[in-house]
Design an enzyme around this catalytic site. Structure first.
Site, PDB file in Angstrom:
ATOM      1  CE  LYS A   1      13.833 -12.857 -31.429  1.00 12.15           C
ATOM      2  NZ  LYS A   1      14.353 -11.663 -30.696  1.00 12.15           N
TER       3      LYS A   1
ATOM      4  NE  ARG B   1       7.977 -10.303 -31.422  1.00  8.86           N
ATOM      5  CZ  ARG B   1       9.076 -10.319 -32.176  1.00  8.86           C
ATOM      6  NH1 ARG B   1       9.229 -11.216 -33.110  1.00  8.86           N
ATOM      7  NH2 ARG B   1      10.014  -9.431 -32.004  1.00  8.86           N
TER       8      ARG B   1
ATOM      9  NE  ARG C   1      18.522  -5.218 -34.858  1.00  6.33           N
ATOM     10  CZ  ARG C   1      17.601  -5.989 -34.276  1.00  6.33           C
ATOM     11  NH1 ARG C   1      17.796  -7.298 -34.174  1.00  6.33           N
ATOM     12  NH2 ARG C   1      16.509  -5.447 -33.778  1.00  6.33           N
TER      13      ARG C   1
ATOM     14  NE  ARG D   1      14.474  -4.146 -37.303  1.00  2.00           N
ATOM     15  CZ  ARG D   1      14.242  -5.186 -36.510  1.00  2.00           C
ATOM     16  NH1 ARG D   1      14.997  -6.267 -36.594  1.00  2.00           N
ATOM     17  NH2 ARG D   1      13.259  -5.148 -35.643  1.00  2.00           N
TER      18      ARG D   1
ATOM     19  NE  ARG E   1      11.682  -3.740 -31.524  1.00  2.00           N
ATOM     20  CZ  ARG E   1      12.905  -3.719 -32.047  1.00  2.00           C
ATOM     21  NH1 ARG E   1      13.539  -2.581 -32.225  1.00  2.00           N
ATOM     22  NH2 ARG E   1      13.478  -4.839 -32.412  1.00  2.00           N
TER      23      ARG E   1
HETATM   24  P1  ADP Z   1      17.312 -10.497 -32.439  1.00  2.00           P
HETATM   25  O1  ADP Z   1      17.077 -11.192 -33.756  1.00  2.00           O
HETATM   26  O2  ADP Z   1      17.090 -11.394 -31.263  1.00  2.00           O
HETATM   27  O3  ADP Z   1      16.554  -9.216 -32.320  1.00  2.00           O
HETATM   28  P2  ADP Z   1      20.017 -10.024 -33.483  1.00  2.00           P
HETATM   29  O4  ADP Z   1      20.516 -11.390 -33.780  1.00  2.00           O
HETATM   30  O5  ADP Z   1      19.625  -9.165 -34.625  1.00  2.00           O
HETATM   31  O6  ADP Z   1      18.851 -10.097 -32.380  1.00  2.00           O
HETATM   32  O7  ADP Z   1      21.140  -9.284 -32.625  1.00  2.00           O
HETATM   33  C1  ADP Z   1      20.947  -7.939 -32.167  1.00  2.00           C
HETATM   34  C2  ADP Z   1      22.245  -7.141 -32.311  1.00  2.00           C
HETATM   35  O8  ADP Z   1      23.212  -7.660 -31.400  1.00  2.00           O
HETATM   36  C3  ADP Z   1      22.893  -7.230 -33.685  1.00  2.00           C
HETATM   37  O9  ADP Z   1      23.474  -5.985 -33.974  1.00  2.00           O
HETATM   38  C4  ADP Z   1      23.941  -8.325 -33.532  1.00  2.00           C
HETATM   39  O10 ADP Z   1      25.044  -8.110 -34.400  1.00  2.00           O
HETATM   40  C5  ADP Z   1      24.359  -8.164 -32.084  1.00  2.00           C
HETATM   41  N1  ADP Z   1      24.686  -9.441 -31.427  1.00  2.00           N
HETATM   42  C6  ADP Z   1      24.129 -10.662 -31.628  1.00  2.00           C
HETATM   43  N2  ADP Z   1      24.672 -11.584 -30.813  1.00  2.00           N
HETATM   44  C7  ADP Z   1      25.587 -10.933 -30.051  1.00  2.00           C
HETATM   45  C8  ADP Z   1      26.493 -11.336 -29.005  1.00  2.00           C
HETATM   46  N3  ADP Z   1      26.556 -12.603 -28.574  1.00  2.00           N
HETATM   47  N4  ADP Z   1      27.292 -10.381 -28.467  1.00  2.00           N
HETATM   48  C9  ADP Z   1      27.244  -9.097 -28.895  1.00  2.00           C
HETATM   49  N5  ADP Z   1      26.412  -8.651 -29.861  1.00  2.00           N
HETATM   50  C10 ADP Z   1      25.597  -9.558 -30.442  1.00  2.00           C
HETATM   51  P1  ADP Z   2      13.298  -8.202 -32.891  1.00  2.00           P
HETATM   52  O1  ADP Z   2      13.784  -9.597 -32.904  1.00  2.00           O
HETATM   53  O2  ADP Z   2      14.393  -7.190 -32.881  1.00  2.00           O
HETATM   54  O3  ADP Z   2      12.273  -7.930 -31.853  1.00  2.00           O
HETATM   55  P2  ADP Z   2      11.676  -8.723 -35.284  1.00  2.00           P
HETATM   56  O4  ADP Z   2      12.316  -8.469 -36.579  1.00  2.00           O
HETATM   57  O5  ADP Z   2      11.473 -10.110 -34.855  1.00  2.00           O
HETATM   58  O6  ADP Z   2      12.506  -7.880 -34.208  1.00  2.00           O
HETATM   59  O7  ADP Z   2      10.263  -7.993 -35.232  1.00  2.00           O
HETATM   60  C1  ADP Z   2      10.100  -6.640 -35.615  1.00  2.00           C
HETATM   61  C2  ADP Z   2       8.666  -6.204 -35.404  1.00  2.00           C
HETATM   62  O8  ADP Z   2       7.806  -6.981 -36.263  1.00  2.00           O
HETATM   63  C3  ADP Z   2       8.108  -6.435 -34.004  1.00  2.00           C
HETATM   64  O9  ADP Z   2       8.405  -5.357 -33.120  1.00  2.00           O
HETATM   65  C4  ADP Z   2       6.613  -6.569 -34.273  1.00  2.00           C
HETATM   66  O10 ADP Z   2       6.008  -5.306 -34.494  1.00  2.00           O
HETATM   67  C5  ADP Z   2       6.597  -7.313 -35.607  1.00  2.00           C
HETATM   68  N1  ADP Z   2       6.542  -8.780 -35.419  1.00  2.00           N
HETATM   69  C6  ADP Z   2       7.494  -9.691 -35.764  1.00  2.00           C
HETATM   70  N2  ADP Z   2       7.115 -10.930 -35.446  1.00  2.00           N
HETATM   71  C7  ADP Z   2       5.881 -10.817 -34.879  1.00  2.00           C
HETATM   72  C8  ADP Z   2       4.944 -11.736 -34.317  1.00  2.00           C
HETATM   73  N3  ADP Z   2       5.210 -13.063 -34.265  1.00  2.00           N
HETATM   74  N4  ADP Z   2       3.777 -11.251 -33.830  1.00  2.00           N
HETATM   75  C9  ADP Z   2       3.490  -9.945 -33.866  1.00  2.00           C
HETATM   76  N5  ADP Z   2       4.329  -9.022 -34.373  1.00  2.00           N
HETATM   77  C10 ADP Z   2       5.510  -9.444 -34.868  1.00  2.00           C
END
Ligand code: ADP
Ligand code: ADP
Ligand code: ZN
Length: 216
Positions: free
Chosen positions: A15, A90, A129, A162, A173
């Site tokens: 995302k 979420r 990541r 992180r 998660r």
């Molecule tokens: P999210 O915001 O949904 O948690 P991220 O965009 O941070 O996910 O991506 C999670 C991890 O996967 C990061 O380390 C990113 O560099 C990697 N990543 C993102 N897209 C891809 C992909 N298409 N293929 C492989 N790795 C990816």
């Molecule tokens: P990822 O895409 O890897 O799950 P985020 O950076 O979006 O991670 O979120 C990290 C943490 O922040 C989540 O595990 C949760 O604890 C909190 N968080 C983020 N967005 C929300 C939301 N919309 N509602 C509740 N908690 C949230």
């Protein structure tokens, strides 16, 4: 069609990575509740202190807190031409609150992009990541390494791992996602807004699929 977009998907789906590419492409802001919460934790604001215990466990932060954050953020003038919500809503309660908020501004959601990736790939992505302290951009040790080790290509700031990207917290998660967030897939499907996208493949190819969906 407008550009009021939700990116929906489990942790590690891509995302944040895709949001960063879309904001360049369409010149609309990325609104990431995760980024906003991490800043609040770092600055030890009242909401940051409250949010931290939930984030450390891999649980969701309470709805009232994130809904307040989104209300403030959407009231800023930069989202009039559109916005990308990354990590919000979420829960069904958050989705309902968002709809009410937008309605009072004569707005609505145009697309909900649901990015799917299998759980083992998600774990590999998240435990490798790296995140930029400056701009929040994500990298991956193996899948998307920065040009210079430990340094953000985009802004030159330091990259870090992180706290919640450890395997154990990541597994928690994923369970949180299944129980509380996955129901939104049906929720937005019923509203005719769901645009499913396969999240496996190169970052570039996935971005092209997203653009196709948005411009259709
Ligand atoms: P999210 O915001 O949904 O948690 P991220 O965009 O941070 O996910 O991506 C999670 C991890 O996967 C990061 O380390 C990113 O560099 C990697 N990543 C993102 N897209 C891809 C992909 N298409 N293929 C492989 N790795 C990816
Ligand atoms: P990822 O895409 O890897 O799950 P985020 O950076 O979006 O991670 O979120 C990290 C943490 O922040 C989540 O595990 C949760 O604890 C909190 N968080 C983020 N967005 C929300 C939301 N919309 N509602 C509740 N908690 C949230
Ligand atoms: Zn950066």
């Amino acid at each position: 069609m407008g550009f009021n977009i939700i990116l929906l998907g489990p942790p590690g789906a891509g995302k944040g990575t895709q949001a960063k590419l879309l904001i360049k492409r369409y010149r609309i802001p990325q609104i990431s509740t995760g980024d906003i919460l991490r800043t609040a934790v770092k600055e030890q604001t009242r909401s940051g202190v409250r949010a931290k215990e939930f984030m450390d466990k891999g649980a969701l932060v309470p709805d009232d807190l994130v809904i307040e954050i989104i209300k403030d953020r959407l009231s800023m003038p930069d989202s009039t031409a559109g916005f990308i919500l990354d990590g919000f809503p979420r829960t069904v309660a958050q989705a309902d609150a968002l709809a009410i908020m937008l309605k009072s501004d004569d707005k609505s959601i145009d697309h909900v992009i649901s990015i799917t990736v299998d759980n083992e790939e998600l774990v590999q992505r998240v435990i490798g990541r790296l995140t930029c302290r400056g701009c929040g951009r994500g990298y991956h040790l193996r899948f998307d390494p920065p040009v210079e080790k430990g340094v953000c290509n985009a802004c030159g700031s330091e990259l870090y791992q992180r706290d919640d990207d450890k395997e154990e917290t990541m597994r928690a998660r994923l369970l949180t996602y299944e129980s509380q967030t996955a129901p939104l897939i049906q929720y937005y499907s019923t509203l005719g807004l769901l645009r499913p996208v396969d999240g496996l493949g190169s970052i570039h190819d996935i971005n092209e699929s997203l653009a196709q969906v948005l411009e259709r």
